[in-house]
Scaffold this motif. Structure first.
Motif, short mmCIF file in Angstrom:
data_model
loop_
_atom_site.label_atom_id
_atom_site.label_comp_id
_atom_site.label_asym_id
_atom_site.label_seq_id
_atom_site.Cartn_x
_atom_site.Cartn_y
_atom_site.Cartn_z
N LYS A 165 -8.99 1.29 -5.20
CA LYS A 165 -9.60 0.92 -3.92
C LYS A 165 -8.80 1.49 -2.76
O LYS A 165 -9.35 2.09 -1.83
CB LYS A 165 -9.69 -0.61 -3.82
CG LYS A 165 -10.25 -1.11 -2.52
CD LYS A 165 -10.25 -2.62 -2.49
CE LYS A 165 -10.74 -3.09 -1.13
NZ LYS A 165 -10.61 -4.48 -0.90
N ARG B 198 -9.19 5.36 -2.63
CA ARG B 198 -10.48 5.78 -2.07
C ARG B 198 -10.52 5.61 -0.56
O ARG B 198 -11.03 6.48 0.15
CB ARG B 198 -11.61 4.98 -2.72
CG ARG B 198 -11.93 5.45 -4.10
CD ARG B 198 -13.13 4.73 -4.65
NE ARG B 198 -13.38 5.18 -6.01
CZ ARG B 198 -13.94 4.44 -6.94
NH1 ARG B 198 -14.35 3.22 -6.66
NH2 ARG B 198 -14.13 4.92 -8.15
N ARG C 168 -8.33 8.32 1.08
CA ARG C 168 -8.94 9.65 1.01
C ARG C 168 -10.16 9.78 1.92
O ARG C 168 -10.45 10.86 2.41
CB ARG C 168 -9.31 9.98 -0.42
CG ARG C 168 -8.09 10.23 -1.27
CD ARG C 168 -8.47 10.58 -2.66
NE ARG C 168 -7.56 11.60 -3.11
CZ ARG C 168 -7.80 12.44 -4.09
NH1 ARG C 168 -8.93 12.39 -4.73
NH2 ARG C 168 -6.90 13.33 -4.43
#
Length: 144
Positions: free
Chosen positions: A35, A38, A41
């Motif tokens: 999590k 992500r 990013r």
């Protein structure tokens, strides 16, 4: 049944339950890590409470996982008289202990938003989770 045998049977169950609980907690830890990865990013909003939990629980879970391995090794030595009664289970447990230590040590090197240590930490974490799945299946095979 001797007293040692009765205790060994109970300790096997406790060992398996303890390590299964650690494995579940590590899967939660992995979910938090994915999590966080992500969100970082995507350069979107970040859940800093997830980052805080991931950083807080990681070292504790690494320590508990290594302690679970050592307890299992001690149990086998006391019960069976030698360490390699269950060689594949033992070697997988040893690999997990090494992966836990390596993942922790690498995590200490991650100090900036962009770090070359993030990908190795991620890969070791995924490898660790797969090793736990294998180990849990091997352990159930021993118990049952």
């Amino acid at each position: 049944m001797t007293l040692l045998k009765e205790w060994a049977d109970l300790l096997r169950i406790i060992h398996g339950g303890f390590n299964a609980a650690v494995a579940l907690a590590l899967f939660y830890q992995g979910w938090l890590g994915i999590k966080i990865r992500r969100e970082r990013r995507a350069a979107g909003a970040r859940d800093f409470s997830a980052v805080k939990r991931h950083r807080a629980y990681g070292p504790l879970l690494a320590l508990l996982g290594i302690a679970g391995y050592l307890a299992g090794a001690a149990l086998v030595i006391v019960d069976k008289g030698h360490l390699l009664q269950y060689p594949v289970h033992h070697l997988t447990g040893a690999a997990i202990a090494v992966l836990l230590a390596a993942t922790y040590l690498i995590s200490r090197r991650i100090t900036a938003p962009v770090s070359v240590w993030r990908t190795p930490h991620f890969i070791l974490g995924l490898t660790l989770l797969w090793a736990y799945v294998v180990q849990l299946l091997l352990g159930l095979n021993i118990l049952l």
